[in-house]
Design an enzyme around this catalytic site. Structure first.
Site, PDB file in Angstrom:
ATOM      1  CE1 TYR A 168      31.614  28.290  -2.839  1.00  0.00           C
ATOM      2  CE2 TYR A 168      33.522  28.920  -4.161  1.00  0.00           C
ATOM      3  CZ  TYR A 168      32.789  27.955  -3.473  1.00  0.00           C
ATOM      4  OH  TYR A 168      33.258  26.667  -3.410  1.00  0.00           O
ATOM      5  CD  GLN A 174       7.663 -14.476   6.422  1.00  0.00           C
ATOM      6  OE1 GLN A 174       7.909 -13.315   6.761  1.00  0.00           O
ATOM      7  NE2 GLN A 174       6.442 -14.941   6.244  1.00  0.00           N
ATOM      8  CG  ASN A 201      36.845  26.754  -5.183  1.00  0.00           C
ATOM      9  OD1 ASN A 201      36.173  27.342  -6.027  1.00  0.00           O
ATOM     10  ND2 ASN A 201      36.361  25.778  -4.454  1.00  0.00           N
ATOM     11  CE1 TYR A 202      37.490  21.773 -10.965  1.00  0.00           C
ATOM     12  CE2 TYR A 202      35.697  22.896 -12.085  1.00  0.00           C
ATOM     13  CZ  TYR A 202      36.502  21.780 -11.932  1.00  0.00           C
ATOM     14  OH  TYR A 202      36.311  20.681 -12.726  1.00  0.00           O
ATOM     15  CD  GLU A 247      -5.856  -9.960  10.539  1.00  0.00           C
ATOM     16  OE1 GLU A 247      -5.404  -8.992   9.899  1.00  0.00           O
ATOM     17  OE2 GLU A 247      -5.786 -10.031  11.781  1.00  0.00           O
ATOM     18  NE  ARG A 266      -2.078  -2.262   3.234  1.00  0.00           N
ATOM     19  CZ  ARG A 266      -2.484  -2.676   4.436  1.00  0.00           C
ATOM     20  NH1 ARG A 266      -3.570  -2.162   4.977  1.00  0.00           N
ATOM     21  NH2 ARG A 266      -1.795  -3.581   5.109  1.00  0.00           N
TER      22      ARG A 266
END
Ligand code: UD1
Ligand code: CA
Length: 489
Positions: free
Chosen positions: A375, A82, A395-396, A164, A22
């Site tokens: 940044y 099981q 930084n890159y 049930e 469900r």
């Protein structure tokens, strides 16, 4: 409630082998999360509080995924597989096979009933032992019993059996006492009766619930404890129930922290994972999510509109409208509004990360400030530094990430780019608009912008007839008249 001494006559079996159809999910039902933890994790926690001799978890659907999650929370648990015979009865039967020789009590819990607390279970076990019952089940009286098994009582009010929903007659279905799916059984009788349970029912499953009727048929004592708070028995079978359980759990967590001295202005919009820790005199403002292993020290004010995931917030810090993950915020520091702290952001005591600032994998020293529109990534900043508005660490370089190192007491001008790898020495200053490509020695002033040149009369010459040209002409003739008067005087 935590019991310290081991209860050697108690074993806990947690059922987690079902698919959870469900939920309509590719994730097994018991791994759906509330309060920052999978459903089955909450059940494991509660089981552990009872200090049982052994905890067994029955798995089948997505077996490896469920087993890994279970062992992640509780490495000491025994995972039991099981087989293809379906049903809660079969699940308990395979678990019992691992409890050879055990003749104490077996507490059966469902992996999808996450709100049960250890106090309720301890009371259930107590009642079971006091009554010397063969089985004791937890029931609840509800307005809408849809989906649950119904507890059918005999003329004397004793428990007769459980039916049930899918097998119930209209009269049985009208019963408002439901089976919570939580039981204590004496192991020996449980073993005997399970061997007798078949699968001749609407779902073709071996129902654990059939054991109740069989025990009664054998003249053994079966009792039921009606839960004082229906909510603890809530089973999660679909996403609506998942959200409902999540909300109830959160309300419980919020209340626990309130009673421990935390001010929480709006419990309805404050979400706190069960794994977070808050000190007394913390204030949490609306729309705030405090997640995973976040810790918040005394006097800190967090929110509104803030998410903290695995963060450490220091004493008296102030965190406003911020999104932060794996960040450390020092004592007395201020963050936000509109700050984004990514993993590895460490802000020193008394520091500031201000408005529209993103920090990643960087350490900002005590009393240093990055106040506006910046940044900062892969950077180490010393103490008492002030970066002007618009500081960017580049930084890159499209191949690798590089570090920027900024010493103590550095003041940078507005709109600087630090092209890493680069170092700025202690006490250095940089001019507005500088692009810092080379190291700056301690105490130097770094300027990288060409000197400014003014081309006089450019607007009147190139934009005649515009408003700008008109006002410029007026201002220039006024200036000339002024200069003339000054020369005469
Ligand atoms: C079950 C009870 C019902 C009770 C309800 C309470 C039975 C037959 N019915 O119904 O009386 O009112 O719980 O929430 O027990 N599971 C297994 N192996 C299986 C089937 C299920 O381990 O073969 C596990 C599921 O993963 C789940 C638990 O048992 O954790 C309950 O299963 P579910 O299918 O949800 O039972 P319900 O229909 O809710
Ligand atoms: Ca269920």
């Amino acid at each position: 409630m935590t019991q310290n001494t081991l209860d050697s006559s108690l074993a806990v079996v947690i059922l987690a082998a079902g698919q959870g159809t469900r939920m309509k999910s590719s994730l097994p039902k018991v791994l759906h999360r509330i309060g920052g933890r999978p459903l089955v994790g909450h059940v494991l926690d509660t089981a552990r509080d009872l200090a049982p001799q052994r905890v067994l978890v029955v798995v089948r659907h997505e077996r490896d995924q469920v087993a890994e999650a279970v062992l992640g929370v509780s490495p000491e648990v025994v995972v039991v597989d099981q087989d293809e015979i379906p049903g809660t009865g079969r699940a308990v039967e395979v678990a019992l096979d691992q409890l050879d020789g055990f003749d104490g009590d077996v507490l059966v819990l469902s992996g999808d009933v996450p709100l049960l607390d250890a106090d309720t279970l301890a009371a259930l076990i107590d009642a079971h032992r006091t009554a010397a019952a063969a089985a004791t089940l937890l029931s609840a009286i509800v307005d809408d019993p849809t989906g649950y098994g119904r507890v059918i009582r005999d003329a004397d009010g004793g428990v007769d059996r459980i039916v049930e929903q899918k097998d119930a007659t209209a009269e049985e279905a009208a019963a408002r006492e439901i089976n919570a799916g939580v039981y204590v059984f004496r192991a020996t009788e449980l073993r005997t009766e399970l061997a007798r349970v078949g699968t001749a029912n609407a779902q073709g499953e071996k129902y654990l619930t059939d054991v109740i009727g069989l025990l009664r048929g054998d003249g053994l004592t079966v009792s039921a404890t009606v839960a004082a708070d229906v909510a603890v028995t809530l089973g999660v079978n679909d996403r609506a129930q998942l959200a409902d359980a999540g909300k109830r759990l959160n309300a419980r967590t919020v209340r626990r922290w309130q009673l421990a001295g935390v001010t929480i202005q709006d419990p309805d919009t404050t979400w706190i994972d069960v794994t977070a820790t808050l000190a007394p005199d913390v204030t949490v403002l609306p729309n705030t999510h405090i997640q995973r292993a976040t810790t918040i020290a005394a006097g800190a004010v967090v929110g509104p509109d803030t998410s903290l995931v695995d963060c450490e917030v220091g004493e008296d810090a102030r965190v406003t409208r911020t999104d932060a993950t794996l960040a450390v915020i020092g004592a007395g520091a201020t963050v936000g509004p509109f700050a984004y702290l990514r993993p590895g952001a460490v802000l020193g005591d008394g520091g500031k990360v201000g408005t529209f600032v993103e920090i990643k994998n960087s350490t900002i020293g005590a009393d240093s400030k990055v106040p506006h529109l910046s940044y900062i990534g892969d950077t180490t900043i010393g103490e008492r530094v002030n970066l002007g508005a618009g500081a960017i660490t580049a930084n890159y370089d499209d191949l690798a990430k590089h570090r920027t190192e900024i010493g103590d007491e550095v003041h940078s001008g507005s709109h600087n780019v630090f092209v890493a790898p680069v170092r700025i020495g202690d006490g250095a200053k940089t001019g507005a608009g500088a692009v810092i490509r080379k190291d700056v020695p301690a105490g130097a002033l770094a300027l990288s912008v060409a000197p400014q040149r003014n081309v006089e009369g450019w607007v009147e010459k190139n934009r005649p007839g515009t408003g700008a040209a008109d006002v410029a002409a007026r201002a220039r003739s006024a200036q000339k008249a002024d200069d003339g008067a000054q020369q005469e005087g």
